[in-house]
Design a protein around this motif. Structure first.
Motif, PDB file in Angstrom:
ATOM      1  N   VAL A 196       0.942  -1.036  -0.143  1.00 55.60           N
ATOM      2  CA  VAL A 196       0.281  -0.379   0.042  1.00 55.60           C
ATOM      3  C   VAL A 196       0.814   1.747   0.051  1.00 55.60           C
ATOM      4  O   VAL A 196       0.224   2.199  -0.699  1.00 55.60           O
ATOM      5  CB  VAL A 196      -1.096   0.354   1.097  1.00 55.60           C
ATOM      6  N   TYR A 197       2.014   1.098   0.663  1.00 57.50           N
ATOM      7  CA  TYR A 197       2.729   2.500   0.996  1.00 57.50           C
ATOM      8  C   TYR A 197       3.789   2.215  -0.042  1.00 57.50           C
ATOM      9  O   TYR A 197       3.629   3.886  -0.660  1.00 57.50           O
ATOM     10  CB  TYR A 197       3.765   2.210   1.977  1.00 57.50           C
ATOM     11  N   ALA A 198       3.894   1.334  -0.585  1.00 56.56           N
ATOM     12  CA  ALA A 198       4.668   1.308  -2.502  1.00 56.56           C
ATOM     13  C   ALA A 198       3.799   1.927  -3.068  1.00 56.56           C
ATOM     14  O   ALA A 198       4.351   3.021  -4.216  1.00 56.56           O
ATOM     15  CB  ALA A 198       5.592  -0.022  -2.584  1.00 56.56           C
ATOM     16  N   VAL A 199       2.795   1.695  -3.497  1.00 50.95           N
ATOM     17  CA  VAL A 199       1.871   1.965  -4.696  1.00 50.95           C
ATOM     18  C   VAL A 199       1.882   3.492  -3.992  1.00 50.95           C
ATOM     19  O   VAL A 199       1.675   4.175  -5.030  1.00 50.95           O
ATOM     20  CB  VAL A 199       0.761   1.857  -4.466  1.00 50.95           C
ATOM     21  N   GLY A 200       1.221   3.581  -3.311  1.00 52.72           N
ATOM     22  CA  GLY A 200       0.876   5.330  -2.930  1.00 52.72           C
ATOM     23  C   GLY A 200       2.544   6.283  -3.154  1.00 52.72           C
ATOM     24  O   GLY A 200       2.711   7.106  -3.320  1.00 52.72           O
ATOM     25  N   ASN A 201       3.448   5.468  -2.609  1.00 53.16           N
ATOM     26  CA  ASN A 201       4.745   6.739  -3.430  1.00 53.16           C
ATOM     27  C   ASN A 201       4.928   6.657  -4.637  1.00 53.16           C
ATOM     28  O   ASN A 201       5.462   7.820  -4.932  1.00 53.16           O
ATOM     29  CB  ASN A 201       6.148   5.584  -2.711  1.00 53.16           C
ATOM     30  N   ASP A 202       5.130   5.592  -5.071  1.00 54.38           N
ATOM     31  CA  ASP A 202       5.798   5.288  -6.529  1.00 54.38           C
ATOM     32  C   ASP A 202       4.947   4.407  -7.710  1.00 54.38           C
ATOM     33  O   ASP A 202       5.117   3.311  -7.394  1.00 54.38           O
ATOM     34  CB  ASP A 202       7.046   5.587  -7.226  1.00 54.38           C
ATOM     35  N   PRO A 203       3.459   4.593  -8.139  1.00 54.75           N
ATOM     36  CA  PRO A 203       3.082   3.071  -8.839  1.00 54.75           C
ATOM     37  C   PRO A 203       3.943   2.168  -9.102  1.00 54.75           C
ATOM     38  O   PRO A 203       3.892   1.702  -9.813  1.00 54.75           O
ATOM     39  CB  PRO A 203       1.734   3.699  -9.211  1.00 54.75           C
ATOM     40  N   GLU A 204       4.706   3.268 -10.297  1.00 58.90           N
ATOM     41  CA  GLU A 204       5.321   3.108 -11.505  1.00 58.90           C
ATOM     42  C   GLU A 204       6.686   1.946 -10.491  1.00 58.90           C
ATOM     43  O   GLU A 204       6.416   0.316 -11.781  1.00 58.90           O
ATOM     44  CB  GLU A 204       5.716   3.962 -12.533  1.00 58.90           C
ATOM     45  N   SER A 205       7.347   2.449  -9.912  1.00 62.77           N
ATOM     46  CA  SER A 205       8.508   1.499  -9.525  1.00 62.77           C
ATOM     47  C   SER A 205       7.969   0.259  -8.218  1.00 62.77           C
ATOM     48  O   SER A 205       8.674  -0.374  -8.488  1.00 62.77           O
ATOM     49  CB  SER A 205       9.038   2.798  -8.097  1.00 62.77           C
ATOM     50  N   ALA A 206       6.681   0.523  -7.890  1.00 58.63           N
ATOM     51  CA  ALA A 206       5.989  -0.867  -7.228  1.00 58.63           C
ATOM     52  C   ALA A 206       6.009  -1.451  -8.216  1.00 58.63           C
ATOM     53  O   ALA A 206       6.083  -2.681  -8.012  1.00 58.63           O
ATOM     54  CB  ALA A 206       4.223  -0.263  -6.367  1.00 58.63           C
ATOM     55  N   ARG A 207       5.085  -1.117  -9.536  1.00 55.41           N
ATOM     56  CA  ARG A 207       5.258  -2.111 -10.575  1.00 55.41           C
ATOM     57  C   ARG A 207       6.230  -3.180 -10.656  1.00 55.41           C
ATOM     58  O   ARG A 207       5.795  -4.277 -11.208  1.00 55.41           O
ATOM     59  CB  ARG A 207       3.894  -1.554 -11.753  1.00 55.41           C
ATOM     60  N   LEU A 208       7.594  -2.147 -10.925  1.00 58.73           N
ATOM     61  CA  LEU A 208       8.548  -2.437 -11.283  1.00 58.73           C
ATOM     62  C   LEU A 208       8.793  -3.793 -10.457  1.00 58.73           C
ATOM     63  O   LEU A 208      10.093  -4.809 -10.896  1.00 58.73           O
ATOM     64  CB  LEU A 208       9.413  -2.058 -11.954  1.00 58.73           C
ATOM     65  N   SER A 209       8.802  -3.972  -9.224  1.00 56.58           N
ATOM     66  CA  SER A 209       9.167  -4.055  -7.966  1.00 56.58           C
ATOM     67  C   SER A 209       8.223  -5.572  -7.780  1.00 56.58           C
ATOM     68  O   SER A 209       8.278  -6.055  -7.363  1.00 56.58           O
ATOM     69  CB  SER A 209       9.335  -4.185  -6.595  1.00 56.58           C
ATOM     70  N   GLY A 210       7.472  -5.661  -8.427  1.00 55.92           N
ATOM     71  CA  GLY A 210       6.764  -7.011  -8.636  1.00 55.92           C
ATOM     72  C   GLY A 210       5.504  -6.518  -7.486  1.00 55.92           C
ATOM     73  O   GLY A 210       4.801  -8.342  -8.111  1.00 55.92           O
ATOM     74  N   ILE A 211       5.504  -6.019  -7.857  1.00 57.40           N
ATOM     75  CA  ILE A 211       3.888  -5.657  -6.926  1.00 57.40           C
ATOM     76  C   ILE A 211       3.009  -5.234  -8.245  1.00 57.40           C
ATOM     77  O   ILE A 211       2.943  -4.628  -8.665  1.00 57.40           O
ATOM     78  CB  ILE A 211       4.010  -4.407  -6.129  1.00 57.40           C
ATOM     79  N   HIS A 212       1.254  -5.794  -7.648  1.00 60.42           N
ATOM     80  CA  HIS A 212       0.205  -6.023  -8.253  1.00 60.42           C
ATOM     81  C   HIS A 212      -0.491  -5.086  -8.176  1.00 60.42           C
ATOM     82  O   HIS A 212      -1.196  -5.086  -7.167  1.00 60.42           O
ATOM     83  CB  HIS A 212      -0.286  -7.364  -8.223  1.00 60.42           C
ATOM     84  N   VAL A 213      -0.287  -3.648  -8.591  1.00 59.11           N
ATOM     85  CA  VAL A 213      -0.510  -2.314  -8.358  1.00 59.11           C
ATOM     86  C   VAL A 213      -2.125  -2.485  -8.331  1.00 59.11           C
ATOM     87  O   VAL A 213      -2.802  -1.801  -7.081  1.00 59.11           O
ATOM     88  CB  VAL A 213       0.172  -1.216  -9.332  1.00 59.11           C
ATOM     89  N   ARG A 214      -2.870  -2.351  -9.491  1.00 61.96           N
ATOM     90  CA  ARG A 214      -4.835  -2.932  -9.408  1.00 61.96           C
ATOM     91  C   ARG A 214      -5.281  -3.439  -8.548  1.00 61.96           C
ATOM     92  O   ARG A 214      -5.953  -2.658  -7.754  1.00 61.96           O
ATOM     93  CB  ARG A 214      -4.696  -3.202 -10.837  1.00 61.96           C
ATOM     94  N   ARG A 215      -4.104  -4.344  -8.083  1.00 65.02           N
ATOM     95  CA  ARG A 215      -5.154  -5.538  -6.821  1.00 65.02           C
ATOM     96  C   ARG A 215      -4.994  -4.803  -6.000  1.00 65.02           C
ATOM     97  O   ARG A 215      -5.908  -5.465  -4.738  1.00 65.02           O
ATOM     98  CB  ARG A 215      -3.803  -6.644  -6.978  1.00 65.02           C
TER      99      ARG A 215
END
Length: 322
Positions: A196-215
């Motif tokens: 949650v924090y990672a998506v809020g900080n930078d969704p693109e970086s979160a996606r590249l790190s393997g986090i499923h942003v939309r989910r």
């Protein structure tokens, strides 16, 4: 070699510290300037008055942590109160009615999250539209009526007990505290919270790190919706009457509590414990100013100034951290 951090920098880096200091200052000021503010009964009432807004603010915090905002949270809670109360009036068991109301709120939150993530629409626009829709549906469903609640389960959170024979507390206080602690643990100690924090900080970086942003964002809106359903239960415990015109400014009050509590409107920074302090600050401010004889309009002015100041501090602290 360790870098020394000044007290001012430490406060800026720890969002909940500043609001906690502000809360203590407000309590001291109103305690010195009014005769009854520090009475045990009044302090208990202040906490009780913060229950619904505090619970709404808890769900709002989750959404804002992902750099979104939810303008429909109070209207969802009001619809849930109407649904619960009307079902109970027509003979549905209280527990079943309560579960239906909470799940309905969760479903609305899920739809909101689906629109934000699936169509990639701005949360402000989606929740503004949802605010209009849910408010209209609530009034159509209520047909201009309010629905009294007599079922013991639905009013259970308003049950009063006394600590040490003097301090009035309700089950609603315990439930709200448990919710804040539970969500604090989820955000600070689980992978979901880190996402949650990672998506809020930078969704693109979160996606590249393997986090499923939309989910992750969808799960946030779903959990927030369920929390709004519990806020409806809190509301029925406070006032055993479901009114389609209740909490018209609840969305703004919840945003106020979140922002004053140190959560950044830009996402990725803040805590639910800060939000708890923010909700208490709002309740303390309104109670103290009322006892001091200040008109409600001036109270709104003071609250607005606090919000602007909180956002300015957040902007400044983010600039210092870059």
């Amino acid at each position: 070699m360790t870098t020394r951090v000044s007290p001012s920098e430490y406060i800026l880096r720890t969002p909940a510290i500043g609001p906690a200091i502000a809360l203590v200052v407000a309590v001291v000021v109103f305690g010195l300037t009014t005769d009854t503010f520090l009475n045990v009964d009044n302090l208990s009432l202040v906490v009780q008055q913060s229950l619904v807004i505090g619970t709404l603010a808890l769900g709002q915090t989750l959404v804002i942590l992902t750099a979104g905002i939810d303008l429909a949270n109070a209207s969802i809670a009001v619809f849930s109160t109407l649904l619960i109360a009307k079902l109970a009036m027509t003979g549905t068991d209280g527990v079943v009615a309560l579960l239906v109301g909470i799940l309905a709120a969760g479903a609305i939150g899920c739809v909101t999250g689906g629109l934000v993530t699936g169509l990639r629409l701005p949360p402000f626009i989606v929740t503004l539209g949802m605010l209009t829709i849910v408010t209209a549906v609530s009034r159509i469903y209520a047909q201009g009526q309010s629905f009294p609640v007599t079922d013991g389960t639905l009013g259970w959170l308003g049950t009063t007990q006394y600590l040490f024979g003097q301090i009035e507390v309700t089950y609603g206080m315990a439930v709200m505290l448990a919710m804040f602690l539970g969500l604090w643990y989820a955000l600070s100690r689980t992978a979901w919270g880190k996402h949650v924090y990672a998506v809020g900080n930078d969704p693109e970086s979160a996606r590249l790190s393997g986090i499923h942003v939309r989910r992750t964002v969808l799960s946030v809106y779903l959990v927030a919706g369920l929390i709004y359903g519990i806020a409806a239960w809190q509301a029925l415990g406070r006032v055993p009457n479901a009114d389609p015109n209740a909490f018209q400014l609840g969305n703004l009050d919840s945003i106020t509590a979140v922002v004053i509590g140190g959560t950044s409107l830009f996402g990725g920074r803040g805590s639910v414990l800060g939000t708890l302090v923010g909700a208490l600050i709002v309740a303390v401010l309104r109670s103290g100013l009322t006892q001091a004889g200040i008109d409600n309009l001036y109270q709104d002015v003071a609250t607005g100034v606090l919000v602007i100041a909180a956002v300015a501090v957040d902007r400044f602290s983010r600039g210092r951290q870059r």
